[in-house]
Scaffold this motif. Sequence first.
Motif, PDB file in Angstrom:
ATOM      1  N   ASP A 102       0.791  -1.232  -0.013  1.00  0.00           N
ATOM      2  CA  ASP A 102       0.017  -0.048   0.076  1.00  0.00           C
ATOM      3  C   ASP A 102       0.847   1.166  -0.064  1.00  0.00           C
ATOM      4  O   ASP A 102       0.607   2.067  -0.592  1.00  0.00           O
ATOM      5  N   GLU A 103       1.750   1.244   0.933  1.00  0.00           N
ATOM      6  CA  GLU A 103       2.867   2.327   0.831  1.00  0.00           C
ATOM      7  C   GLU A 103       3.586   2.750  -0.543  1.00  0.00           C
ATOM      8  O   GLU A 103       3.435   3.759  -1.045  1.00  0.00           O
ATOM      9  N   ALA A 104       3.850   1.694  -1.234  1.00  0.00           N
ATOM     10  CA  ALA A 104       4.582   1.672  -2.634  1.00  0.00           C
ATOM     11  C   ALA A 104       3.410   2.111  -3.463  1.00  0.00           C
ATOM     12  O   ALA A 104       3.841   3.022  -4.382  1.00  0.00           O
ATOM     13  N   LYS A 105       2.153   1.788  -3.435  1.00  0.00           N
ATOM     14  CA  LYS A 105       1.263   2.194  -4.365  1.00  0.00           C
ATOM     15  C   LYS A 105       0.893   3.552  -4.270  1.00  0.00           C
ATOM     16  O   LYS A 105       0.610   4.532  -5.033  1.00  0.00           O
ATOM     17  N   ARG A 106       0.806   4.301  -2.847  1.00  0.00           N
ATOM     18  CA  ARG A 106       0.854   5.547  -2.557  1.00  0.00           C
ATOM     19  C   ARG A 106       1.861   6.531  -3.168  1.00  0.00           C
ATOM     20  O   ARG A 106       1.704   7.248  -3.785  1.00  0.00           O
ATOM     21  N   ALA A 107       2.865   5.844  -2.825  1.00  0.00           N
ATOM     22  CA  ALA A 107       4.105   6.834  -3.343  1.00  0.00           C
ATOM     23  C   ALA A 107       4.201   6.644  -4.834  1.00  0.00           C
ATOM     24  O   ALA A 107       4.570   7.614  -5.588  1.00  0.00           O
ATOM     25  N   LEU A 108       3.829   5.693  -5.477  1.00  0.00           N
ATOM     26  CA  LEU A 108       3.662   5.672  -7.129  1.00  0.00           C
ATOM     27  C   LEU A 108       2.645   6.728  -7.594  1.00  0.00           C
ATOM     28  O   LEU A 108       2.886   7.335  -8.436  1.00  0.00           O
ATOM     29  N   GLY A 109       1.397   6.609  -6.816  1.00  0.00           N
ATOM     30  CA  GLY A 109       0.327   7.520  -7.154  1.00  0.00           C
ATOM     31  C   GLY A 109       0.743   8.893  -6.881  1.00  0.00           C
ATOM     32  O   GLY A 109       0.498   9.809  -7.807  1.00  0.00           O
ATOM     33  N   ALA A 110       1.641   9.466  -5.859  1.00  0.00           N
ATOM     34  CA  ALA A 110       1.987  10.666  -5.528  1.00  0.00           C
ATOM     35  C   ALA A 110       3.132  11.006  -6.768  1.00  0.00           C
ATOM     36  O   ALA A 110       2.848  12.197  -7.109  1.00  0.00           O
ATOM     37  N   ALA A 111       3.914  10.203  -7.098  1.00  0.00           N
ATOM     38  CA  ALA A 111       4.908  10.294  -8.259  1.00  0.00           C
ATOM     39  C   ALA A 111       4.165  10.598  -9.498  1.00  0.00           C
ATOM     40  O   ALA A 111       4.663  11.584 -10.162  1.00  0.00           O
ATOM     41  N   THR A 112       3.208   9.947  -9.791  1.00  0.00           N
ATOM     42  CA  THR A 112       2.381   9.890 -11.080  1.00  0.00           C
ATOM     43  C   THR A 112       1.617  11.354 -11.052  1.00  0.00           C
ATOM     44  O   THR A 112       1.661  11.874 -12.073  1.00  0.00           O
ATOM     45  N   GLN A 113       1.176  11.749 -10.128  1.00  0.00           N
ATOM     46  CA  GLN A 113       0.484  13.038 -10.037  1.00  0.00           C
ATOM     47  C   GLN A 113       1.309  14.185 -10.198  1.00  0.00           C
ATOM     48  O   GLN A 113       1.287  15.261 -10.767  1.00  0.00           O
ATOM     49  N   ASP A 114       2.479  14.060  -9.686  1.00  0.00           N
ATOM     50  CA  ASP A 114       3.805  15.201  -9.934  1.00  0.00           C
ATOM     51  C   ASP A 114       4.214  15.202 -11.239  1.00  0.00           C
ATOM     52  O   ASP A 114       4.811  16.472 -11.689  1.00  0.00           O
TER      53      ASP A 114
END
Length: 143
Positions: free
Chosen positions: A127-139
């Motif tokens: 879940d943490e990796a998915k959240r980090a990936l989601g944040a990076a994708t938005q940026d």
Amino acid sequence: MGVSAVEKTARDTGEAMCPHRHVLEHVTSRWGVLILIELLDRPHRFSELRRAVGRFGRGVSEKMLTQTLQTLERDGFVHRDAKPVIPPRVDYSLTALGREVAEQVRALALWSEARMGEVEEARERYDEAKRALGAATQDDPRA
């Protein structure tokens, strides 16, 4: 030569092509697991079994318990012993095949209980990796 209703039903449900998948579904179903494990200890009457299975969270309905018991009986795992007395008495127990599969199911249940901490840690990492990936994708507008 015609196709019997049983053969047609088996073919239509995919049972003819993959019969072991259906057995796995029956044995590992929400209620199948609990029924098999509970019957390892001793035979139970319907109401006893319903109460015993209900200890593990939300209770099972009479309809669902009946359907699951019938499925397990059809597969050869559960024996239904209806005694001709008043009021009617029906006992459910495991067959030899049922005892064998119930022991396997119980071993899997015990393993999952013992390893739940590791599973939860893996879920948190995922879940943490998915959240980090989601944040990076938005940026990154190119992502």
